[in-house]
Design an enzyme around this catalytic site. Structure first.
Site, mmCIF file in Angstrom:
data_model
loop_
_atom_site.group_PDB
_atom_site.id
_atom_site.type_symbol
_atom_site.label_atom_id
_atom_site.label_comp_id
_atom_site.label_asym_id
_atom_site.label_seq_id
_atom_site.Cartn_x
_atom_site.Cartn_y
_atom_site.Cartn_z
ATOM 1 N N GLU A 222 9.022 -0.190 5.417
ATOM 2 C CA GLU A 222 7.972 -0.765 4.587
ATOM 3 C C GLU A 222 7.252 0.359 3.863
ATOM 4 O O GLU A 222 7.480 1.543 4.137
ATOM 5 C CB GLU A 222 6.987 -1.586 5.429
ATOM 6 C CG GLU A 222 6.206 -0.772 6.444
ATOM 7 C CD GLU A 222 5.311 -1.619 7.336
ATOM 8 O OE1 GLU A 222 5.488 -2.839 7.389
ATOM 9 O OE2 GLU A 222 4.431 -1.036 8.000
ATOM 10 N N HIS A 260 -0.162 -3.380 8.057
ATOM 11 C CA HIS A 260 -0.192 -2.256 8.975
ATOM 12 C C HIS A 260 -1.057 -1.123 8.428
ATOM 13 O O HIS A 260 -1.176 -0.947 7.210
ATOM 14 C CB HIS A 260 1.221 -1.725 9.216
ATOM 15 C CG HIS A 260 2.066 -2.656 10.013
ATOM 16 N ND1 HIS A 260 3.433 -2.621 9.993
ATOM 17 C CD2 HIS A 260 1.734 -3.660 10.862
ATOM 18 C CE1 HIS A 260 3.914 -3.549 10.787
ATOM 19 N NE2 HIS A 260 2.900 -4.190 11.331
#
Length: 306
Positions: A222, A260
């Site tokens: 990511e 995150h």
């Protein structure tokens, strides 16, 4: 598959008596994990009862600290379910007890706390997985009766097979496990999405490369950081097994955290496109969606079988 742990390894749970700890301890036990104790200094000397698969009751003792738990049980691994403000102390306690594998599920731990603990673990010869991760699940091969589930990865959604999976994302881990459930996995590892983690994508690929039962790998990355680029460079030079990747975050705006703590593009660095370019430059195919990623892996396996 023995990715950092064996099926017979003895496991303790720090924070086992809390709601999340109890819920996931029950799940881990149902998956076959050999949990031998919990840690909570306020409830030391008590025990917690869990219902076994056969309907019987298993009483798991609670210890005051990790050293006491290790001395009593021979614990080799710990799973941490404690609030962020207690996580550093929990990690340090496990490291000082020389627990070989420490899986940290907790989200929201200050980066400085994680950096301190990761450095301490490296000096003491311990391995941290996480923090802010779903954990690790290993599936039994022909020589093993059971696997191991350390953390919050759902059990029962996948069978044993030739694939290894390493991911920054929890939910995408589960999705790819489901997409490829008919093929199966040796192990699935969530390394966590924080800026600093105890086990990197590269280190997970190294472990899969060394495992004879793993024939191919899925890598889920990511935005943020350069872990994917580092993994790509290492894989190009050392990996003999095919890798298929998926990168989340192509539409993420620069400077905004996306889920995150480590998922943020800053100064034009850490973009999904940069990661895809680095992976594809060394021959790693990247899917545009999780479903396409699974389809590519099927193509790769079919080609390898010919």
């Amino acid at each position: 598959m023995t990715l950092f742990i064996n099926p017979s390894s003895k496991v303790i749970v720090q924070g086992m008596t809390g709601h999340q700890g109890m819920t996931h301890t029950a799940r881990m036990l149902a998956a076959g994990t050999n949990i031998v104790g919990g840690v909570n200094p306020r409830k030391a000397g008590t025990s917690v009862s869990f219902t076994k698969a056969d309907g019987g009751v298993l009483d798991i003792p609670v210890y005051a600290n990790c050293q006491e738990a290790k001395d009593a049980t021979g614990a080799e691994a710990s799973v941490i379910f404690v609030p962020p403000r207690f996580a550093k102390a929990a990690m340090v306690e496990a490291i000082q007890a020389h627990i070989a594998l420490i899986v940290v599920i907790t989200e929201g731990i200050p980066v400085s706390d994680t950096a301190y603990c990761v450095a301490l673990a490296q000096r003491e010869g311990c391995r941290i997985i996480g923090p802010n991760c779903p954990g690790l699940v290993t599936l039994p091969n022909a020589d093993e009766e059971r696997g191991t589930n350390l953390g919050i990865i759902p059990d029962g959604i996948v069978t044993s097979g030739p694939l290894g999976l390493v991911s920054k994302s929890g939910t995408l881990t589960y999705q790819l496990m489901g997409e490829l459930s008919d093929i199966g996995f040796t192990a699935c590892l969530g390394v966590g999405g924080d800026p600093i983690v105890g086990t990197t994508l590269l280190e997970a690929l190294q472990a899969f490369e060394e495992d004879d039962n793993t024939k191919a790998c899925i890598l889920i990355g990511e935005i943020g950081g350069d872990a994917e680029q580092e993994a790509a460079t290492w894989a190009h030079e050392h990996m003999s097994k095919p890798i298929v990747a998926y990168i989340a975050g192509f539409t993420a705006p620069e400077g905004r955290q996306m889920g995150h703590a480590g998922a943020i593009v800053s100064g034009g660095k850490g973009t999904a496109q940069a990661k895809q370019d680095a992976l594809e430059a060394v021959g790693i195919r990247v899917g545009n969606t999780p479903g396409q990623t699974a389809d590519i892996m099927r193509e790769v396996l079919a080609g390898a079988a010919q």
